[in-house]
Design an enzyme around this catalytic site. Sequence first.
Site, PDB file in Angstrom:
ATOM      1  N   HIS A 211      -6.917  -4.821   5.473  1.00  0.00           N
ATOM      2  CA  HIS A 211      -6.766  -6.056   4.699  1.00  0.00           C
ATOM      3  C   HIS A 211      -8.166  -6.535   4.302  1.00  0.00           C
ATOM      4  O   HIS A 211      -9.121  -6.339   5.058  1.00  0.00           O
ATOM      5  CB  HIS A 211      -6.088  -7.072   5.619  1.00  0.00           C
ATOM      6  CG  HIS A 211      -5.679  -8.349   4.969  1.00  0.00           C
ATOM      7  ND1 HIS A 211      -6.565  -9.362   4.672  1.00  0.00           N
ATOM      8  CD2 HIS A 211      -4.460  -8.788   4.571  1.00  0.00           C
ATOM      9  CE1 HIS A 211      -5.902 -10.367   4.123  1.00  0.00           C
ATOM     10  NE2 HIS A 211      -4.627 -10.052   4.043  1.00  0.00           N
TER      11      HIS A 211
ATOM     12  N   ASP B 256      -7.590  -5.869  14.294  1.00  0.00           N
ATOM     13  CA  ASP B 256      -6.917  -6.925  13.541  1.00  0.00           C
ATOM     14  C   ASP B 256      -5.443  -6.920  13.967  1.00  0.00           C
ATOM     15  O   ASP B 256      -4.696  -5.998  13.640  1.00  0.00           O
ATOM     16  CB  ASP B 256      -7.062  -6.637  12.036  1.00  0.00           C
ATOM     17  CG  ASP B 256      -6.300  -7.633  11.174  1.00  0.00           C
ATOM     18  OD1 ASP B 256      -5.578  -8.483  11.725  1.00  0.00           O
ATOM     19  OD2 ASP B 256      -6.432  -7.544   9.935  1.00  0.00           O
TER      20      ASP B 256
ATOM     21  N   GLN C  38      -0.692  -8.446  12.102  1.00  0.00           N
ATOM     22  CA  GLN C  38       0.684  -7.985  11.916  1.00  0.00           C
ATOM     23  C   GLN C  38       1.292  -7.407  13.191  1.00  0.00           C
ATOM     24  O   GLN C  38       2.462  -7.035  13.194  1.00  0.00           O
ATOM     25  CB  GLN C  38       0.753  -6.919  10.802  1.00  0.00           C
ATOM     26  CG  GLN C  38       0.332  -7.387   9.431  1.00  0.00           C
ATOM     27  CD  GLN C  38       1.234  -8.481   8.865  1.00  0.00           C
ATOM     28  OE1 GLN C  38       2.315  -8.768   9.368  1.00  0.00           O
ATOM     29  NE2 GLN C  38       0.765  -9.125   7.798  1.00  0.00           N
TER      30      GLN C  38
ATOM     31  N   LYS D 250       1.638 -16.460  11.151  1.00  0.00           N
ATOM     32  CA  LYS D 250       2.472 -15.261  11.000  1.00  0.00           C
ATOM     33  C   LYS D 250       3.344 -15.048  12.234  1.00  0.00           C
ATOM     34  O   LYS D 250       4.062 -14.062  12.336  1.00  0.00           O
ATOM     35  CB  LYS D 250       1.593 -14.022  10.778  1.00  0.00           C
ATOM     36  CG  LYS D 250       0.860 -14.031   9.443  1.00  0.00           C
ATOM     37  CD  LYS D 250       0.108 -12.740   9.250  1.00  0.00           C
ATOM     38  CE  LYS D 250      -0.966 -12.826   8.195  1.00  0.00           C
ATOM     39  NZ  LYS D 250      -0.454 -12.767   6.822  1.00  0.00           N
TER      40      LYS D 250
ATOM     41  N   CYS E 211      -3.707  -7.840  -0.622  1.00  0.00           N
ATOM     42  CA  CYS E 211      -5.068  -7.935  -0.089  1.00  0.00           C
ATOM     43  C   CYS E 211      -5.544  -6.602   0.470  1.00  0.00           C
ATOM     44  O   CYS E 211      -6.257  -6.560   1.478  1.00  0.00           O
ATOM     45  CB  CYS E 211      -5.179  -9.020   0.979  1.00  0.00           C
ATOM     46  SG  CYS E 211      -4.680 -10.635   0.418  1.00  0.00           S
TER      47      CYS E 211
HETATM   48  C1  LIG Z   1      -3.360  -7.123   8.505  1.00  0.00           C
HETATM   49  C2  LIG Z   1      -3.794  -8.507   8.134  1.00  0.00           C
HETATM   50  N1  LIG Z   1      -5.016  -8.919   8.456  1.00  0.00           N
HETATM   51  C3  LIG Z   1      -5.453 -10.154   8.154  1.00  0.00           C
HETATM   52  C4  LIG Z   1      -4.657 -11.030   7.467  1.00  0.00           C
HETATM   53  C5  LIG Z   1      -5.211 -12.364   7.121  1.00  0.00           C
HETATM   54  O1  LIG Z   1      -4.509 -13.398   7.711  1.00  0.00           O
HETATM   55  P1  LIG Z   1      -4.865 -14.888   7.340  1.00  0.00           P
HETATM   56  O2  LIG Z   1      -4.670 -15.028   5.873  1.00  0.00           O
HETATM   57  O3  LIG Z   1      -3.910 -15.692   8.131  1.00  0.00           O
HETATM   58  O4  LIG Z   1      -6.280 -15.110   7.749  1.00  0.00           O
HETATM   59  C6  LIG Z   1      -3.374 -10.648   7.100  1.00  0.00           C
HETATM   60  C7  LIG Z   1      -2.483 -11.557   6.370  1.00  0.00           C
HETATM   61  O5  LIG Z   1      -2.247 -11.550   5.215  1.00  0.00           O
HETATM   62  C8  LIG Z   1      -2.940  -9.348   7.422  1.00  0.00           C
HETATM   63  O6  LIG Z   1      -1.724  -8.916   7.070  1.00  0.00           O
END
Ligand SMILES: Cc1ncc(COP(=O)(O)O)c(C=O)c1O
Lengths: 406, 137
Positions: A118, A195, A198, A221, A361
């Site tokens: 991401h 990370d 998910q 999430k 993203c």
């Molecule tokens: C794998 C992953 N990492 C990071 C994020 C970023 O999360 P946030 O927008 O809550 O910071 C997301 C969410 O879209 C994600 O799916």
Amino acid sequence: MSEHDYKRDFPVFEKYPDIAYLDNSATTQKPQAVIDAVSRYYREENANPLRGLYELAVKATDAYENARIAVRDFIGAASEREIIFTRNASESLNLIAYSWGRANIRENDEILVTISEHHSNFLPWQILANEKRAKLKFLKCSETGEYTAEALKKALTPRTKLFAIAQISNVFGRVNPIKEFAEICRANGTLIVCDGAQSVPHIPVDVRELGVDFLAFSGHKMLAPMGIGVLYGREELLEEMPPFLYGGEMIEFVTLCGATFAELPHKFEAGTVNAGGAVGLHAAIDYINAIGFNEIERRENELTKLLVTEMQQVPHINIVGSHDPDEHHGIVTFTIDDVHPHDIAAIFDESGVCIRAGHHCAQPLHKYLGVQSTVRASVAFYNDENDVRRFMDCLKTIRRRMGYSD
Amino acid sequence: MTNFYNEILTDHNMHPVHKHELSCCTCSRDGINPSCGDEITLNLNVENGVITDGSFTGSGCAVSQASADIMLDLVIGKSVEDAKHLHELFVKMIHGDACPAEIDELEEAGALADISHMPARVKCALLGWRTMAEMVG
Ligand SMILES: Cc1ncc(COP(=O)(O)O)c(C=O)c1O
């Protein structure tokens, strides 16, 4: 499968009984228990935490710190000193890059990230590498989204200081073998940043079992309010790291020419904190624990299987990643021949089906896979077969709606 | 809820009349929506203040492609001034501010009126129009 109708716990479905909400990877809906906990905090316990010299402020501090303890236990951390509250996973990852990264990365060092990260676990490293003239390297996956230990070992060099990888990719939905990768990294003297945005909401995650150095995730999430996130870091690492933001509540002592900083974890929590959000996250954790990951995974896996196997029956649908439903963990990303993802999303919207279209993203991954954008459906345990049926009914009409004969 | 995938739109998307190269045009320009990945190249032939011919190439969502095709249908053969006027009306319609008479004036482009309910898609519908207006403006 629907012995229990979990939707009844979520007021949004009372207001909109007709939507099929399949955008859970973007954010989940919030159960009444979380909404009530946040409301109770502001009605009964609100003051500025950590500063109070009176009873209400002590209550606020307790509520905030109890949330930290709940997070510690939820992810199996050794100490609450290792749990830092942030706004979201993005901020947690940026914190590592700014604080640890700027203190430790030097010219010609290497940072390894996977091609499917991401942007939040990609850009902080790209910026850091550019700034320090370090080298950013990419670990590539197979067409099914698989990363192998062999490829990782090959990609690591004595200069690799850090490896950044999602436990579950928000495009593939596949679980990466983090424990094995963490061992490989440790043997190479490379830190591993995981990370968990998910994964933490959907599978049991234990940081000590996994052996990761850092773990980042977002409350929103996993049923909690927006604006509260977590960074876990191993205590020895956090101790050595300089603060990320400076200001109130993160100091011990300030003079005109310097300051000493507060102990962990407050060193990394400058300014007034999001206590209401932390309380909401605490309630979300309690709610998840009450259901249990056995049940959550069972439901999500069943729904995923239904979704993937039914989609495989429909011509012109291309699922991104593995053909095996067990490798998707609630996330099914796909394209439809000749129909642009934004048109697909709009047609789903007409039918009250909420899904996501775009690059999620993860532009480098889309480029690597050779697609401009994709569509993603993502389930949570509170979805049911009816949501999947609604999704499938609409999916089957899309090409015809756009003028194709099949 | 919206319903803008009507026959006019899907037809112009699947069978665009003006989607081809145009040799010896007087000007051409790229229009891009980075967030969607819609991209077109618009070619116009402008002689004595009149758009005598036009075409586009590119790729993107049905809304962006159909809207560009419909736009060319409308402006080819019209004066630059008329094209600018239609552009203004189209922008007005897409923002939900046009009256029925104005939508009538837009002929087939009126089929995209419902997009005003879908803010995220407005820029798709505008891509061709915006690019044309930049070229003649
Ligand atoms: C794998 C992953 N990492 C990071 C994020 C970023 O999360 P946030 O927008 O809550 O910071 C997301 C969410 O879209 C994600 O799916």
